[in-house]
Design an enzyme around this catalytic site. Sequence first.
Site, PDB file in Angstrom:
ATOM      1  N   ASN A   8      53.853  36.077  49.041  1.00  0.00           N
ATOM      2  CA  ASN A   8      52.520  36.855  49.207  1.00  0.00           C
ATOM      3  C   ASN A   8      51.672  36.200  50.160  1.00  0.00           C
ATOM      4  O   ASN A   8      51.421  34.996  50.209  1.00  0.00           O
ATOM      5  CB  ASN A   8      51.619  36.609  47.773  1.00  0.00           C
ATOM      6  CG  ASN A   8      50.365  37.337  47.601  1.00  0.00           C
ATOM      7  OD1 ASN A   8      49.590  37.332  48.713  1.00  0.00           O
ATOM      8  ND2 ASN A   8      49.998  38.179  46.680  1.00  0.00           N
ATOM      9  N   HIS A  11      46.632  34.755  51.435  1.00  0.00           N
ATOM     10  CA  HIS A  11      45.733  33.786  51.770  1.00  0.00           C
ATOM     11  C   HIS A  11      45.982  33.250  53.373  1.00  0.00           C
ATOM     12  O   HIS A  11      44.946  32.441  53.990  1.00  0.00           O
ATOM     13  CB  HIS A  11      45.808  32.756  51.032  1.00  0.00           C
ATOM     14  CG  HIS A  11      45.360  33.068  49.470  1.00  0.00           C
ATOM     15  ND1 HIS A  11      44.009  33.709  49.311  1.00  0.00           N
ATOM     16  CD2 HIS A  11      45.925  33.355  48.362  1.00  0.00           C
ATOM     17  CE1 HIS A  11      43.931  34.127  48.119  1.00  0.00           C
ATOM     18  NE2 HIS A  11      45.062  34.247  47.582  1.00  0.00           N
ATOM     19  N   HIS A  44      48.246  42.158  48.742  1.00  0.00           N
ATOM     20  CA  HIS A  44      47.155  42.646  47.723  1.00  0.00           C
ATOM     21  C   HIS A  44      46.130  43.424  48.612  1.00  0.00           C
ATOM     22  O   HIS A  44      45.238  42.338  48.971  1.00  0.00           O
ATOM     23  CB  HIS A  44      46.646  41.678  46.764  1.00  0.00           C
ATOM     24  CG  HIS A  44      45.850  42.098  45.889  1.00  0.00           C
ATOM     25  ND1 HIS A  44      45.302  41.180  44.815  1.00  0.00           N
ATOM     26  CD2 HIS A  44      45.468  43.342  45.503  1.00  0.00           C
ATOM     27  CE1 HIS A  44      44.587  41.889  44.100  1.00  0.00           C
ATOM     28  NE2 HIS A  44      44.477  43.277  44.440  1.00  0.00           N
ATOM     29  N   ARG A  46      42.834  44.548  48.568  1.00  0.00           N
ATOM     30  CA  ARG A  46      41.730  44.501  47.358  1.00  0.00           C
ATOM     31  C   ARG A  46      40.804  45.757  47.644  1.00  0.00           C
ATOM     32  O   ARG A  46      40.678  45.942  48.995  1.00  0.00           O
ATOM     33  CB  ARG A  46      41.068  43.169  47.303  1.00  0.00           C
ATOM     34  CG  ARG A  46      41.995  42.127  46.448  1.00  0.00           C
ATOM     35  CD  ARG A  46      41.313  41.087  46.167  1.00  0.00           C
ATOM     36  NE  ARG A  46      41.692  40.199  45.161  1.00  0.00           N
ATOM     37  CZ  ARG A  46      41.316  40.091  44.009  1.00  0.00           C
ATOM     38  NH1 ARG A  46      40.618  40.818  43.491  1.00  0.00           N
ATOM     39  NH2 ARG A  46      42.255  39.332  43.115  1.00  0.00           N
ATOM     40  N   ARG A  50      38.680  41.548  50.816  1.00  0.00           N
ATOM     41  CA  ARG A  50      38.325  40.064  51.108  1.00  0.00           C
ATOM     42  C   ARG A  50      39.411  39.388  52.078  1.00  0.00           C
ATOM     43  O   ARG A  50      39.050  38.327  52.563  1.00  0.00           O
ATOM     44  CB  ARG A  50      38.162  39.197  49.991  1.00  0.00           C
ATOM     45  CG  ARG A  50      39.309  39.267  49.119  1.00  0.00           C
ATOM     46  CD  ARG A  50      39.110  38.540  47.616  1.00  0.00           C
ATOM     47  NE  ARG A  50      38.212  39.177  46.785  1.00  0.00           N
ATOM     48  CZ  ARG A  50      38.040  38.868  45.452  1.00  0.00           C
ATOM     49  NH1 ARG A  50      38.494  37.904  45.087  1.00  0.00           N
ATOM     50  NH2 ARG A  50      37.330  39.478  44.743  1.00  0.00           N
ATOM     51  N   GLU A  71      50.447  45.381  46.303  1.00  0.00           N
ATOM     52  CA  GLU A  71      49.478  45.268  45.110  1.00  0.00           C
ATOM     53  C   GLU A  71      48.335  45.913  45.372  1.00  0.00           C
ATOM     54  O   GLU A  71      47.714  45.816  46.356  1.00  0.00           O
ATOM     55  CB  GLU A  71      49.439  43.661  44.892  1.00  0.00           C
ATOM     56  CG  GLU A  71      50.615  42.891  44.417  1.00  0.00           C
ATOM     57  CD  GLU A  71      50.158  41.355  44.266  1.00  0.00           C
ATOM     58  OE1 GLU A  71      49.401  40.748  44.562  1.00  0.00           O
ATOM     59  OE2 GLU A  71      51.121  40.929  43.335  1.00  0.00           O
ATOM     60  N   THR A 102      43.070  37.511  40.655  1.00  0.00           N
ATOM     61  CA  THR A 102      43.412  37.979  39.386  1.00  0.00           C
ATOM     62  C   THR A 102      43.392  37.297  37.951  1.00  0.00           C
ATOM     63  O   THR A 102      43.896  36.212  37.934  1.00  0.00           O
ATOM     64  CB  THR A 102      44.969  38.419  39.572  1.00  0.00           C
ATOM     65  OG1 THR A 102      45.028  39.252  40.612  1.00  0.00           O
ATOM     66  CG2 THR A 102      45.277  39.597  38.574  1.00  0.00           C
ATOM     67  N   GLU A 152      55.604  43.064  36.401  1.00  0.00           N
ATOM     68  CA  GLU A 152      55.852  41.669  36.601  1.00  0.00           C
ATOM     69  C   GLU A 152      54.937  40.920  35.751  1.00  0.00           C
ATOM     70  O   GLU A 152      53.725  41.125  35.381  1.00  0.00           O
ATOM     71  CB  GLU A 152      54.836  41.700  38.069  1.00  0.00           C
ATOM     72  CG  GLU A 152      54.774  40.030  38.669  1.00  0.00           C
ATOM     73  CD  GLU A 152      54.298  40.028  40.189  1.00  0.00           C
ATOM     74  OE1 GLU A 152      54.275  40.851  40.922  1.00  0.00           O
ATOM     75  OE2 GLU A 152      53.761  38.964  40.440  1.00  0.00           O
ATOM     76  N   HIS A 192      51.977  34.529  39.763  1.00  0.00           N
ATOM     77  CA  HIS A 192      50.567  34.218  39.751  1.00  0.00           C
ATOM     78  C   HIS A 192      50.452  32.549  39.352  1.00  0.00           C
ATOM     79  O   HIS A 192      50.627  32.163  38.273  1.00  0.00           O
ATOM     80  CB  HIS A 192      49.722  35.057  38.891  1.00  0.00           C
ATOM     81  CG  HIS A 192      48.165  34.544  39.109  1.00  0.00           C
ATOM     82  ND1 HIS A 192      47.481  35.329  40.042  1.00  0.00           N
ATOM     83  CD2 HIS A 192      47.268  33.689  38.756  1.00  0.00           C
ATOM     84  CE1 HIS A 192      46.312  34.846  40.129  1.00  0.00           C
ATOM     85  NE2 HIS A 192      46.072  33.850  39.359  1.00  0.00           N
TER      86      HIS A 192
END
Length: 244
Positions: A8, A11, A44, A46, A50, A71, A102, A152, A192
Amino acid sequence: MSILLGVNIDHIATLRQARGTSYPDPVHAAAVAEHAGADGITIHLREDRRHIVDRDVEVLAKTLKTRMNLEMAVTDEMLEIAINTQPTYVCLVPEKREELTTEGGLDVAGQLDKMLGAVSQLKSAGIKVSLFIDADKAQIDAAVKVGAPYIEIHTGAYADAETEAEQQIELERIRDGVKYAHSQGLIVNAGHGLNYHNVKPIAAIEEIYELNIGHAIIARAAIDGLDLAVRDMKRLMIEGRNGH
Ligand SMILES: CC(=O)[C@@H](O)[C@H](O)COP(=O)(O)O
Ligand SMILES: NCC(=O)COP(=O)(O)O
Protein backbone atom coordinates in the site's frame (compact mmCIF):
# COMPACT_ATOMS: atom_id res chain seq x y z
CA MET A 1 0.49 -22.32 -0.62
CA SER A 2 2.63 -19.18 -1.10
CA ILE A 3 1.48 -15.87 0.32
CA LEU A 4 1.32 -12.67 -1.71
CA LEU A 5 2.25 -9.12 -0.73
CA GLY A 6 0.19 -6.10 -1.76
CA VAL A 7 2.19 -2.95 -1.00
CA ASN A 8 0.00 0.00 0.00
CA ILE A 9 1.72 3.20 -1.18
CA ASP A 10 -0.75 5.68 0.36
CA HIS A 11 1.85 7.20 2.63
CA ILE A 12 4.27 8.02 -0.15
CA ALA A 13 1.46 10.35 -1.18
CA THR A 14 1.05 11.56 2.42
CA LEU A 15 4.65 12.85 2.25
CA ARG A 16 3.95 14.57 -1.08
CA GLN A 17 0.69 16.17 0.12
CA ALA A 18 2.42 17.48 3.23
CA ARG A 19 4.05 20.21 1.11
CA GLY A 20 1.97 20.13 -2.10
CA THR A 21 5.04 19.16 -4.13
CA SER A 22 5.14 16.75 -7.09
CA TYR A 23 7.46 14.41 -5.16
CA PRO A 24 7.71 11.73 -3.87
CA ASP A 25 5.62 10.29 -6.69
CA PRO A 26 3.53 7.19 -5.84
CA VAL A 27 3.95 6.11 -9.47
CA HIS A 28 7.73 5.92 -9.00
CA ALA A 29 7.29 4.17 -5.64
CA ALA A 30 5.00 1.58 -7.21
CA ALA A 31 7.62 0.73 -9.84
CA VAL A 32 10.31 0.31 -7.16
CA ALA A 33 8.01 -1.84 -5.00
CA GLU A 34 7.08 -4.06 -7.94
CA HIS A 35 10.76 -4.48 -8.90
CA ALA A 36 11.49 -5.44 -5.28
CA GLY A 37 8.89 -8.22 -5.38
CA ALA A 38 5.49 -6.70 -4.56
CA ASP A 39 2.78 -8.94 -6.03
CA GLY A 40 0.40 -5.98 -6.30
CA ILE A 41 -0.03 -2.32 -5.42
CA THR A 42 -2.78 -1.11 -3.09
CA ILE A 43 -4.00 2.48 -3.05
CA HIS A 44 -6.79 4.03 -1.03
CA LEU A 45 -8.53 6.89 -2.83
CA ARG A 46 -10.18 8.58 0.13
CA GLU A 47 -13.06 10.97 -0.35
CA ASP A 48 -10.94 13.77 1.14
CA ARG A 49 -7.94 12.93 -1.10
CA ARG A 50 -5.64 13.37 1.91
CA HIS A 51 -2.98 11.24 0.22
CA ILE A 52 -3.73 9.36 -3.04
CA VAL A 53 -5.39 11.65 -5.56
CA ASP A 54 -7.29 10.98 -8.80
CA ARG A 55 -4.18 11.58 -10.94
CA ASP A 56 -2.34 8.80 -9.10
CA VAL A 57 -5.17 6.35 -9.81
CA GLU A 58 -5.29 7.29 -13.50
CA VAL A 59 -1.51 7.03 -14.06
CA LEU A 60 -1.06 3.86 -11.99
CA ALA A 61 -3.88 2.21 -13.94
CA LYS A 62 -1.73 2.69 -17.07
CA THR A 63 1.71 1.95 -15.61
CA LEU A 64 1.48 -0.87 -13.04
CA LYS A 65 3.16 -4.09 -14.13
CA THR A 66 1.47 -6.23 -11.44
CA ARG A 67 -2.07 -5.18 -10.55
CA MET A 68 -4.01 -2.49 -8.73
CA ASN A 69 -6.06 -3.06 -5.61
CA LEU A 70 -8.15 0.12 -5.29
CA GLU A 71 -9.49 0.68 -1.79
CA MET A 72 -12.53 2.94 -1.61
CA ALA A 73 -15.65 3.82 0.31
CA VAL A 74 -19.02 2.56 -0.89
CA THR A 75 -20.19 5.74 -2.63
CA ASP A 76 -21.57 6.51 -6.09
CA GLU A 77 -18.54 8.72 -6.79
CA MET A 78 -16.06 5.96 -5.98
CA LEU A 79 -18.05 3.30 -7.83
CA GLU A 80 -17.98 5.48 -10.95
CA ILE A 81 -14.22 6.03 -10.61
CA ALA A 82 -13.63 2.30 -10.18
CA ILE A 83 -15.72 1.37 -13.22
CA ASN A 84 -13.93 3.99 -15.34
CA THR A 85 -10.47 2.96 -14.04
CA GLN A 86 -10.92 -0.83 -14.23
CA PRO A 87 -8.52 -1.92 -11.41
CA THR A 88 -8.05 -5.66 -11.05
CA TYR A 89 -9.39 -5.47 -7.49
CA VAL A 90 -11.59 -3.10 -5.55
CA CYS A 91 -11.57 -3.41 -1.77
CA LEU A 92 -14.60 -1.71 -0.20
CA VAL A 93 -13.64 -0.12 3.11
CA PRO A 94 -15.45 1.97 5.74
CA GLU A 95 -14.43 5.63 5.78
CA LYS A 96 -14.94 8.51 8.19
CA ARG A 97 -13.38 11.89 7.33
CA GLU A 98 -12.39 12.49 10.94
CA GLU A 99 -10.53 9.16 11.26
CA LEU A 100 -6.72 9.14 11.39
CA THR A 101 -6.77 5.77 9.58
CA THR A 102 -9.27 2.99 9.01
CA GLU A 103 -10.76 2.19 12.40
CA GLY A 104 -12.71 -0.99 11.80
CA GLY A 105 -14.22 -3.33 9.27
CA LEU A 106 -17.15 -2.65 6.96
CA ASP A 107 -20.60 -3.39 8.39
CA VAL A 108 -21.80 -5.61 5.54
CA ALA A 109 -24.45 -7.37 7.64
CA GLY A 110 -26.07 -4.06 8.53
CA GLN A 111 -26.41 -2.83 4.95
CA LEU A 112 -26.97 -5.91 2.81
CA ASP A 113 -28.96 -4.22 0.03
CA LYS A 114 -26.41 -1.41 -0.41
CA MET A 115 -23.52 -3.87 -0.43
CA LEU A 116 -25.31 -6.23 -2.81
CA GLY A 117 -25.78 -3.34 -5.23
CA ALA A 118 -22.17 -2.18 -5.04
CA VAL A 119 -20.71 -5.69 -5.33
CA SER A 120 -22.87 -6.63 -8.32
CA GLN A 121 -22.13 -3.30 -10.06
CA LEU A 122 -18.36 -3.85 -9.71
CA LYS A 123 -18.53 -7.54 -10.66
CA SER A 124 -20.59 -6.66 -13.76
CA ALA A 125 -17.74 -4.32 -14.72
CA GLY A 126 -15.31 -7.24 -14.50
CA ILE A 127 -13.69 -6.11 -11.26
CA LYS A 128 -12.79 -8.57 -8.47
CA VAL A 129 -14.42 -7.34 -5.25
CA SER A 130 -13.03 -7.64 -1.73
CA LEU A 131 -14.74 -6.49 1.46
CA PHE A 132 -12.63 -5.16 4.33
CA ILE A 133 -14.26 -6.72 7.40
CA ASP A 134 -13.52 -7.76 10.96
CA ALA A 135 -12.97 -11.46 11.67
CA ASP A 136 -16.61 -11.77 12.63
CA LYS A 137 -18.78 -14.72 11.53
CA ALA A 138 -21.84 -12.58 10.86
CA GLN A 139 -19.80 -10.26 8.62
CA ILE A 140 -18.19 -13.21 6.84
CA ASP A 141 -21.62 -14.76 6.22
CA ALA A 142 -22.87 -11.40 4.94
CA ALA A 143 -19.90 -11.17 2.54
CA VAL A 144 -20.90 -14.55 1.10
CA LYS A 145 -24.53 -13.43 0.93
CA VAL A 146 -23.73 -10.32 -1.14
CA GLY A 147 -21.55 -12.32 -3.54
CA ALA A 148 -18.10 -10.95 -2.73
CA PRO A 149 -15.44 -13.43 -3.92
CA TYR A 150 -12.76 -11.93 -1.63
CA ILE A 151 -12.58 -10.50 1.86
CA GLU A 152 -9.76 -8.76 3.67
CA ILE A 153 -9.68 -9.43 7.39
CA HIS A 154 -8.91 -6.30 9.43
CA THR A 155 -5.81 -6.98 11.55
CA GLY A 156 -5.81 -3.61 13.34
CA ALA A 157 -6.86 -4.90 16.78
CA TYR A 158 -4.11 -7.54 16.58
CA ALA A 159 -1.54 -4.90 15.58
CA ASP A 160 -2.66 -2.44 18.27
CA ALA A 161 -2.83 -5.01 21.10
CA GLU A 162 -1.11 -3.65 24.22
CA THR A 163 -0.21 -6.99 25.80
CA GLU A 164 0.98 -10.33 24.47
CA ALA A 165 -2.12 -11.98 25.93
CA GLU A 166 -4.39 -9.55 24.08
CA GLN A 167 -2.42 -10.04 20.88
CA GLN A 168 -2.78 -13.81 21.20
CA ILE A 169 -6.55 -13.48 21.64
CA GLU A 170 -6.75 -11.31 18.52
CA LEU A 171 -4.53 -13.74 16.60
CA GLU A 172 -6.84 -16.64 17.50
CA ARG A 173 -9.86 -14.58 16.44
CA ILE A 174 -8.25 -13.79 13.10
CA ARG A 175 -7.15 -17.39 12.58
CA ASP A 176 -10.67 -18.71 13.31
CA GLY A 177 -12.22 -16.08 11.04
CA VAL A 178 -9.82 -16.81 8.18
CA LYS A 179 -10.41 -20.56 8.40
CA TYR A 180 -14.19 -20.13 8.57
CA ALA A 181 -14.22 -17.71 5.63
CA HIS A 182 -12.06 -20.09 3.59
CA SER A 183 -14.44 -22.94 4.41
CA GLN A 184 -17.26 -20.81 2.97
CA GLY A 185 -15.43 -20.51 -0.36
CA LEU A 186 -14.06 -16.99 0.11
CA ILE A 187 -10.53 -15.97 -0.93
CA VAL A 188 -9.11 -14.41 2.21
CA ASN A 189 -6.66 -11.52 2.43
CA ALA A 190 -5.63 -9.63 5.56
CA GLY A 191 -4.16 -6.27 6.48
CA HIS A 192 -3.90 -3.09 8.54
CA GLY A 193 -1.18 -2.27 11.01
CA LEU A 194 1.04 -5.20 10.08
CA ASN A 195 4.76 -4.58 10.52
CA TYR A 196 8.16 -6.30 10.63
CA HIS A 197 7.60 -7.48 14.22
CA ASN A 198 4.02 -8.82 14.03
CA VAL A 199 3.64 -10.12 10.46
CA LYS A 200 4.96 -13.68 10.83
CA PRO A 201 2.10 -15.19 12.92
CA ILE A 202 -0.43 -13.75 10.45
CA ALA A 203 1.54 -14.99 7.43
CA ALA A 204 1.63 -18.44 9.06
CA ILE A 205 -2.15 -18.77 8.65
CA GLU A 206 -2.06 -20.94 5.56
CA GLU A 207 -5.52 -20.01 4.22
CA ILE A 208 -4.49 -16.37 3.77
CA TYR A 209 -4.00 -15.50 0.10
CA GLU A 210 -2.47 -12.00 0.34
CA LEU A 211 -1.37 -9.46 2.94
CA ASN A 212 -1.81 -5.76 2.23
CA ILE A 213 0.83 -3.78 4.08
CA GLY A 214 1.64 -0.11 3.75
CA HIS A 215 2.45 2.16 6.65
CA ALA A 216 5.23 -0.03 8.12
CA ILE A 217 6.88 -0.56 4.73
CA ILE A 218 6.82 3.14 3.82
CA ALA A 219 8.09 4.09 7.28
CA ARG A 220 11.00 1.64 6.88
CA ALA A 221 11.61 2.96 3.37
CA ALA A 222 12.16 6.45 4.79
CA ILE A 223 15.20 5.07 6.64
CA ASP A 224 16.48 2.14 4.56
CA GLY A 225 14.93 2.64 1.13
CA LEU A 226 11.81 1.13 -0.43
CA ASP A 227 13.55 -1.73 -2.27
CA LEU A 228 14.99 -3.19 0.95
CA ALA A 229 11.77 -2.45 2.90
CA VAL A 230 9.71 -4.50 0.43
CA ARG A 231 12.26 -7.34 0.12
CA ASP A 232 12.53 -7.65 3.93
CA MET A 233 8.76 -7.77 4.40
CA LYS A 234 8.39 -10.39 1.68
CA ARG A 235 11.17 -12.47 3.28
CA LEU A 236 9.50 -12.33 6.71
CA MET A 237 6.13 -13.31 5.21
CA ILE A 238 7.66 -16.34 3.47
CA GLU A 239 9.50 -17.33 6.66
CA GLY A 240 6.25 -17.02 8.58
CA ARG A 241 4.36 -19.09 6.04
CA ASN A 242 7.08 -21.77 6.14
CA GLY A 243 7.07 -21.89 9.93
CA HIS A 244 10.50 -20.35 10.45
C1 LIG B 1 -8.20 -0.29 4.79
C2 LIG B 1 -6.89 -0.17 5.44
O1 LIG B 1 -6.63 -0.71 6.46
C3 LIG B 1 -5.84 0.64 4.81
O2 LIG B 1 -5.48 0.13 3.61
C4 LIG B 1 -6.30 2.05 4.61
O3 LIG B 1 -5.72 2.58 3.46
C5 LIG B 1 -5.87 2.83 5.82
O4 LIG B 1 -6.09 4.17 5.55
P1 LIG B 1 -4.81 5.11 5.39
O5 LIG B 1 -3.97 4.54 4.29
O6 LIG B 1 -5.42 6.45 5.08
O7 LIG B 1 -4.10 5.03 6.72
N1 LIG C 1 -5.79 -2.82 3.79
C1 LIG C 1 -4.57 -2.67 4.56
C2 LIG C 1 -3.57 -1.89 3.78
O1 LIG C 1 -3.69 -1.73 2.57
C3 LIG C 1 -2.40 -1.33 4.46
O2 LIG C 1 -2.69 -0.95 5.77
P1 LIG C 1 -1.44 -0.40 6.63
O3 LIG C 1 -0.35 -1.43 6.54
O4 LIG C 1 -1.03 0.90 6.00
O5 LIG C 1 -1.98 -0.25 8.03
